[in-house]
Write a protein that holds these residues in place. Structure first.
Motif, PDB file in Angstrom:
ATOM      1  N   ALA A 292      -0.495   7.726   0.384  1.00  0.00           N
ATOM      2  CA  ALA A 292       0.052   6.393   0.140  1.00  0.00           C
ATOM      3  C   ALA A 292       0.166   6.096  -1.338  1.00  0.00           C
ATOM      4  O   ALA A 292      -0.600   6.593  -2.152  1.00  0.00           O
ATOM      5  N   ASP A 293       1.120   5.297  -1.677  1.00  0.00           N
ATOM      6  CA  ASP A 293       1.272   4.830  -3.043  1.00  0.00           C
ATOM      7  C   ASP A 293       0.965   3.342  -3.082  1.00  0.00           C
ATOM      8  O   ASP A 293       0.515   2.764  -2.110  1.00  0.00           O
ATOM      9  N   ALA A 294       1.242   2.748  -4.234  1.00  0.00           N
ATOM     10  CA  ALA A 294       0.989   1.322  -4.351  1.00  0.00           C
ATOM     11  C   ALA A 294       1.848   0.561  -3.361  1.00  0.00           C
ATOM     12  O   ALA A 294       3.039   0.810  -3.240  1.00  0.00           O
ATOM     13  N   THR A 295       1.237  -0.320  -2.629  1.00  0.00           N
ATOM     14  CA  THR A 295       2.025  -1.167  -1.747  1.00  0.00           C
ATOM     15  C   THR A 295       1.631  -2.606  -1.982  1.00  0.00           C
ATOM     16  O   THR A 295       0.460  -2.907  -2.174  1.00  0.00           O
ATOM     17  N   ALA A 296       2.600  -3.440  -2.016  1.00  0.00           N
ATOM     18  CA  ALA A 296       2.313  -4.864  -2.097  1.00  0.00           C
ATOM     19  C   ALA A 296       2.601  -5.434  -0.732  1.00  0.00           C
ATOM     20  O   ALA A 296       3.684  -5.283  -0.197  1.00  0.00           O
ATOM     21  N   GLU A 297       1.586  -6.044  -0.165  1.00  0.00           N
ATOM     22  CA  GLU A 297       1.691  -6.534   1.198  1.00  0.00           C
ATOM     23  C   GLU A 297       1.965  -8.027   1.138  1.00  0.00           C
ATOM     24  O   GLU A 297       1.430  -8.704   0.268  1.00  0.00           O
ATOM     25  N   ILE A 298       2.714  -8.544   2.058  1.00  0.00           N
ATOM     26  CA  ILE A 298       2.859  -9.984   2.220  1.00  0.00           C
ATOM     27  C   ILE A 298       3.401 -10.631   0.956  1.00  0.00           C
ATOM     28  O   ILE A 298       2.639 -11.162   0.158  1.00  0.00           O
TER      29      ILE A 298
ATOM     30  N   MET B 226       4.719  -0.395   3.773  1.00  0.00           N
ATOM     31  CA  MET B 226       3.744  -0.855   4.746  1.00  0.00           C
ATOM     32  C   MET B 226       2.420  -0.176   4.481  1.00  0.00           C
ATOM     33  O   MET B 226       2.343   0.969   4.087  1.00  0.00           O
ATOM     34  N   SER B 227       1.374  -0.904   4.712  1.00  0.00           N
ATOM     35  CA  SER B 227       0.068  -0.308   4.555  1.00  0.00           C
ATOM     36  C   SER B 227      -0.754  -0.668   5.767  1.00  0.00           C
ATOM     37  O   SER B 227      -0.810  -1.818   6.164  1.00  0.00           O
ATOM     38  N   SER B 228      -1.349   0.309   6.351  1.00  0.00           N
ATOM     39  CA  SER B 228      -2.169   0.042   7.524  1.00  0.00           C
ATOM     40  C   SER B 228      -3.545  -0.423   7.082  1.00  0.00           C
ATOM     41  O   SER B 228      -4.146   0.152   6.195  1.00  0.00           O
ATOM     42  N   VAL B 229      -4.013  -1.455   7.707  1.00  0.00           N
ATOM     43  CA  VAL B 229      -5.350  -1.955   7.374  1.00  0.00           C
ATOM     44  C   VAL B 229      -6.386  -0.903   7.734  1.00  0.00           C
ATOM     45  O   VAL B 229      -7.340  -0.664   7.021  1.00  0.00           O
TER      46      VAL B 229
ATOM     47  N   ALA C 192      -5.892   3.994   5.314  1.00  0.00           N
ATOM     48  CA  ALA C 192      -5.226   4.057   4.030  1.00  0.00           C
ATOM     49  C   ALA C 192      -5.713   5.308   3.338  1.00  0.00           C
ATOM     50  O   ALA C 192      -6.897   5.470   3.091  1.00  0.00           O
TER      51      ALA C 192
ATOM     52  N   LEU D  15       7.830  -4.025   0.458  1.00  0.00           N
ATOM     53  CA  LEU D  15       7.887  -2.928  -0.498  1.00  0.00           C
ATOM     54  C   LEU D  15       7.211  -1.700   0.079  1.00  0.00           C
ATOM     55  O   LEU D  15       7.005  -0.718  -0.591  1.00  0.00           O
TER      56      LEU D  15
END
Lengths: 180, 282
Positions: A31-37, A20-23, A26, A18
């Protein structure tokens, strides 16, 4: 937003990227809401409840049902019979991931249907020392295999004082699988 | 993306999954007599803006079940265990995290095979210091009161009915402002554990952010990674995390000469290198 659907190489899990978010970076501004994994996590109780069978109690003692299913009922005043069983669970999730299992650290009280606070001695049983068949270096922990599967069983120890009235004692205990 | 369209997407995903005998089909239709079996996806949520997301909860048991959804606190110990923390023992960062997460519904009754979305969002206060805030969302089945039948009650003797209340927790991470972390891999060695050889090393971490990724041990000339550990997290409450990995005899036999240990972000998150070390371990 870019939507993709694909399945994990091990066939375990469903991914929906949905975003990508960099660890490491951020930024609220961009950035908006991201669901990772979007692996799925599954927990099944396929081994039922923790069952100590039937005990005829004429004196105090302890009965231990180890997580591997071994019953220890050595006190002469307690006669154990009937089918016993540990509580079995299966977990499915991220392959090759180690997952913490939390079991009750204190004791759990089991109560007779006629329980009242005044009759606690004959109408309550303490169950403690919950144990897991799968453990890490420092407590219950299970590592999912290359297909993302694992199972674990839970056993425990009950302490009887000899005054327990015949009947079925009811209780519950918490089992929590903690994803990191 | 709106909640509605995301909901449609995830529902469709679950429908596709249920129809796929090869992949999720096996997972969804696993034998499940127990009431309260559950599936949760995703298994980790990162919120770094004002918009929310959804977590799907599905009843994969064979009976209708009621689930309670709650926010709990966990702290990671140096050995990697996640231990429960009572709300009364929460520190200021944990209190802030509990206060900023909004979610609904908190209780869901689902027939077998039915998924439902739990919506969640973070509402950080305007003066919230930059940093990473975390709660763990728990999904737990509430057991139905059981009817005691005559056959359950022995004429003599004591029997015990001990029902597990079981569930899962997943981390909900809120990143406020710009947060970073650096990690180093230290002192890899082979030690004798209770049930054989183990690879032991530590991950030291600095910064305000957690890290999450895949750890791979590789050796020149060996095609497959000797050790592969996925979903390895180091949370900000830790400056250092110890990792122990049990080795099979085949794995242990490969630990001679120079090996390389790499800690990378999950492939879905870009797979960037977080830390690496080349070392002689034997």
């Amino acid at each position: 937003m870019n939507k993709t659907i694909r399945f994990g190489a091990a066939g375990v899990a469903m991914f929906a990227a949905l975003g990508m978010s960099s660890v490491a970076h951020a930024d609220t501004a961009t950035a908006d809401a991201t669901a990772e994994i979007l692996d799925a996590l599954v927990l099944n109780n396929d081994g039922g409840s923790l069952d100590f069978g039937t005990m005829v109690v004429s004196g105090g003692g302890v009965v231990t049902l180890a997580a591997d299913g071994t019953l220890t009922c050595a006190d002469p005043d307690i006669v154990c019979s009937g089918t016993t069983g540990v509580a079995g669970f299966s977990v499915e999730g991220t392959a090759n991931k180690a997952v913490t299992i939390n079991l009750p650290t204190g004791s759990v009280e089991l109560r007779h249907p006629s329980y009242t606070p005044a009759t606690a001695a004959q109408h309550a049983i303490e169950l403690d020392t919950f144990t897991s068949s799968e453990n890490g270096g420092s407590g219950p922990e299970v590592t999912l295999d290359a297909a993302g599967d694992a199972t674990f069983d839970v056993g425990g120890t009950i302490t009887l004082d000899g005054s327990e009235e015949a009947g079925t004692f009811d209780g519950t205990f918490d089992v929590s699988v903690e994803y990191s | 993306m709106s909640f509605k369209s995301l909901h449609k997407l995830t529902n469709r995903l679950l429908t596709i999954a249920a129809a796929s005998a090869v992949t999720l089909g096996a997972l969804v239709s696993a034998p499940a007599q127990a009431q309260g079996d559950l599936l949760v996806a995703p298994t980790r949520v990162i919120l770094d803006g004002s918009r929310g997301t959804e977590v799907i909860l599905s009843n994969i048991g064979s009976e209708e079940a009621t689930y309670r959804i709650g926010l709990e606190l966990r702290r990671m110990l140096e050995n990697g265990r996640l231990v429960p923390v009572e709300r009364t023992d929460a520190n200021s960062s944990e209190e802030a995290a509990l206060g900023m997460i909004r979610y609904a519904p908190r209780r869901i009754t689902l027939p077998p095979g039915q998924p439902q979305a739990v919506r969640l969002a973070a509402r950080p206060g305007a003066d919230l210091p930059d940093g990473e805030y975390r709660v763990h969302m728990s999904f737990k089945a509430i057991p139905r009161p059981r009817e005691v039948t005559a056959s359950d009650t022995p004429a003599e003797g004591v029997s015990i009915q001990l029902i597990p209340i079981y569930g899962v927790t997943i981390p909900i991470i809120v990143r406020q402002g710009r947060v970073e972390a650096q990690v180093a891999i230290n002192q890899p060695s082979i030690v004798q554990g209770e049930s054989g050889p183990e690879l032991a090393f530590s991950l030291s971490r600095v910064g305000d952010s957690s890290t999450y990724g895949v750890l791979e041990v590789t050796k020149e000339g060996v095609e497959e990674p000797i050790v592969l550990l996925r979903g390895l997290a180091v949370y900000p409450e830790l400056d250092e995390r110890q990792v122990r990995v049990r080795l099979t005899p085949e794995q242990a036999a490969n630990f001679n000469g120079q090996i390389r240990i790499e800690y990378r972000e999950m492939p879905e998150a870009g797979g960037g290198l977080i830390a690496a070390v080349d070392s002689f371990v034997g």
